[in-house]
Design a protein around this motif. Sequence first.
Motif, PDB file in Angstrom:
ATOM      1  N   ARG B  98       0.833  -1.190   0.000  1.00  0.00           N
ATOM      2  CA  ARG B  98       0.000   0.000   0.000  1.00  0.00           C
ATOM      3  C   ARG B  98       0.868   1.240   0.000  1.00  0.00           C
ATOM      4  NH1 ARG B  98      -5.500  -0.919   0.942  1.00  0.00           N
ATOM      5  NH2 ARG B  98      -5.865  -3.115   1.244  1.00  0.00           N
ATOM      6  N   PHE B 104      -5.024   8.057   0.537  1.00  0.00           N
ATOM      7  CA  PHE B 104      -6.012   7.236   1.228  1.00  0.00           C
ATOM      8  C   PHE B 104      -7.336   7.268   0.501  1.00  0.00           C
ATOM      9  CE2 PHE B 104      -2.936   8.003   4.507  1.00  0.00           C
ATOM     10  CZ  PHE B 104      -2.871   6.767   5.121  1.00  0.00           C
ATOM     11  N   SER B 147     -11.924  12.385   8.818  1.00  0.00           N
ATOM     12  CA  SER B 147     -11.258  11.584   9.840  1.00  0.00           C
ATOM     13  C   SER B 147     -11.519  12.169  11.229  1.00  0.00           C
ATOM     14  CB  SER B 147      -9.759  11.492   9.563  1.00  0.00           C
ATOM     15  OG  SER B 147      -9.161  12.749   9.709  1.00  0.00           O
ATOM     16  N   PHE B 161       0.509   8.603   6.228  1.00  0.00           N
ATOM     17  CA  PHE B 161       0.543   7.167   6.518  1.00  0.00           C
ATOM     18  C   PHE B 161       1.250   6.904   7.849  1.00  0.00           C
ATOM     19  CE2 PHE B 161       2.141   2.861   6.273  1.00  0.00           C
ATOM     20  CZ  PHE B 161       1.074   2.176   5.721  1.00  0.00           C
ATOM     21  N   PRO B 337      -9.189   5.228   7.438  1.00  0.00           N
ATOM     22  CA  PRO B 337      -8.874   5.486   6.029  1.00  0.00           C
ATOM     23  C   PRO B 337      -8.074   4.317   5.447  1.00  0.00           C
ATOM     24  CG  PRO B 337      -8.393   7.400   7.362  1.00  0.00           C
ATOM     25  CD  PRO B 337      -8.739   6.308   8.308  1.00  0.00           C
ATOM     26  N   ALA B 339      -5.368   2.995   2.944  1.00  0.00           N
ATOM     27  CA  ALA B 339      -4.263   3.432   2.077  1.00  0.00           C
ATOM     28  C   ALA B 339      -4.423   2.789   0.699  1.00  0.00           C
ATOM     29  CB  ALA B 339      -2.926   3.031   2.692  1.00  0.00           C
ATOM     30  N   TYR B 340      -4.062   3.531  -0.323  1.00  0.00           N
ATOM     31  CA  TYR B 340      -4.228   3.021  -1.683  1.00  0.00           C
ATOM     32  C   TYR B 340      -3.402   1.768  -1.930  1.00  0.00           C
ATOM     33  CZ  TYR B 340      -7.147   6.272  -4.209  1.00  0.00           C
ATOM     34  OH  TYR B 340      -8.213   6.952  -4.691  1.00  0.00           O
TER      35      TYR B 340
END
Lengths: 187, 578
Positions: B98, B104, B147, B161, B337, B339-340
């Motif tokens: 990720r 996110f 958030s 992150f 959230p 993470a990509y």
Amino acid sequence: MSSKRASMMPPAPKPPTSLSSSLVIAEHASLTGTKLITLGSNTVIHPRSKLSSAYAPITIGNSCIISERSQIGIQNEPDEEEADPVVIEDGVIIEVGAVVEGKRIGEGSVIEVNAKVGRGAVLGKHCKIGPLCEVAEGEVLPDYTVLFGNGMRRIDNSGVEDLKMKMVARQVEVLRKLIPSKIAKFQ
Amino acid sequence: MSSFTPYTYFQCPCTEASLPNHRNPSQEEPSSSDDDRTFDPRAPRANYSLYPLEHLFYCEDCHQIRCPRCVLDEIVTWYCPNCLFEVPSSSVKAEGNRCTRSCFQCPVCIAPLSVSSLEAPPTGLGYEYAPQNGPFVLNCGYCSWSSKETGIEFEKPNGIFAQLARVKNGGEPILTAKERKKDRERKRDFSGTSAEKEREETPEVEIPREPLDPNEKLDPESQFSNLKAFYQGQLAEASPASALGFTGDYGYGSPGALSRIMGLYTGSTAFDKKVKAKAGTMREAQDALEGLQLTTISEEEEALTKLRTEGWHCTSSASQRAEFLNTNAQFITELRPVAYLLRTKRSKRCRTCRHILSKPESKVSTIRFRIRLVALNYIPSISIKPLQPTSSASSLLQPMRPVQFLLTFKNPLFDSVKVTLATPTKTPGRFASKVTVLCPQFEVGANTDAWDEALREGTGEKRRTKAEASEGQHQAEAGKVWERGRNWVSVVVEVVPASLHIGGPEFLKNEEMKDDEGPLKEDEDVCEIPVFVRVEWEADAAHDESGLGGGGSKEKDVREKRELAYWCVLGVGRIAKV
Ligand SMILES: [Zn+2]
Ligand SMILES: [Zn+2]
Ligand SMILES: [Zn+2]
Ligand SMILES: [Zn+2]
């Protein structure tokens, strides 16, 4: 009485208006109808936005932004009784192509691109209607409702509405510099 | 009824190769049976070997079609789809797949999250240049999730992150792996001095930061790391110092494990016995420090009251939980959230000869390919359209009424090709439509420069096609090409669609109908024609030979005969129901 006939006449009859002096209204905005249209202070009416008071009066509060190709007001003839007037409270943003026929749009709400608010619907404060979302006729949404995606909804608890209102005010300030206002045309 | 678009699928020969083709011991038998065998597009296996031409590769060394099943993927780069940052493979291994920057996704609606300040933006002269100051939050522009709702705020607008990894939902800090390890060690030392076996809770007066509570509620990461540490400890205690003198880490890659495995072969059982004797001393985790999490009644009650007061809307959906790593998150407030996930760019190799078939440029921002041997550049494409334009509203094929379709073959090669078509007279399956290709053999011109052609014999070419066209409603003739262009040829195929009638007199039924007289199955009304295509052409001799030394020019003249044969499936239309 229909808007069609009115548009055929060379000088379109102006609807009765009550405009604030600090209003920003573009020359190419279209105000039609026969009932009263009230626009509050520091509100921005973009070019090619359509406000139609043919069937019910329209009241727009302060610091609102009405974008291009949005349609405010009751769009077609009500079936039986008189249609409810359209009231948009302070700090509301109506995005491009949105259709708003609701009875009350609460303070700080955002109607996103091509969204629809049905006749007689009541939106609470700080609601957000996502792009292409629809609020049914007569529906009542509580404060902070967010409509998004394929009919999903939630209540926004982020508590940043004051900040958002501040941002709207700033956006209005920028638009004031960009859009030449022609209040005289509509008075 | 939805409209039907005619399609052409190509069969990759790799499925044929995997079949035990030559099970017949006699030499003359297999070849004849191979030729006779008709490819059945309805067979369950066919689903895995039919592809649109656009999905196929062509190996220049094997001279064969290659499908996604017979290529090998190799990862060229890892990158984040949001910030397009290229992630080195070493950090993918160390930190996971990720994005570890600030990318996110919204846990509620998966839209990308943006970082914004909770403070009012600065005003006054030069406010554009004034730095925004915190606290910062992640918020979603689509569903306006923030958030802040889960009590997470950040000090800095970048490196989210790392910051997120340090806070729990609600804002409490998470211990990092290092700190956790320290805590565990401290705890162990303490209990070690007081009593060997007993692991009683002792308040640690000198360190006020972390009261080590055995019933502590752990977040998933800490629970995992506690458990892992516990079992590693157990394994280390259970196994004695190995032959090489290593203790501790008892992974499968460790020298201890290796020597034990080697011991299996050398027959030294003494080591095994020792392990077996010690195995009894292993135990399970007992408290939070060791990664055990007990569900308490009060927690359940808390969840129930929350459900009662806030209702269905406060719970997370299954898809939201699936997106999120901790599937125990019952409530929206427990979501974090996401993470990509990193994406990859891959190169593809032929499984047989290991030559590269496709290799993208390694830079993330470019979409070019260095090597791209796609079948589209080697194999004539086939397009289908009805010969008689269907004026009627229904695009369905009428049973028992002949229809003609135009198959247009377009040659991508720079050499003219000879195409031979073969079809079974009846389509396989319960409803056998009759198929006739009026011109099964023809030549398709080379894909030369359009302008060259126009200068050379453009007028003659044009006249010919024009003359044919001006004839207008001419009948499709057997053995003749319908229309021809620079690098394309159209031929006519006639189909008599079968009736979708089930039952009827016994003598009219084919074998399959006799076996199965059930109702019409899904897509059984689609008329699919298997076509065996053989393409022959003469090409320049292989590149590697001509590239060697001075013989290049001489070998250029050497023409090589090439041949490629494959099955295709033409989906021409749906048959009207009776
Ligand atoms: Zn294959
Ligand atoms: Zn990223
Ligand atoms: Zn969202
Ligand atoms: Zn190969």
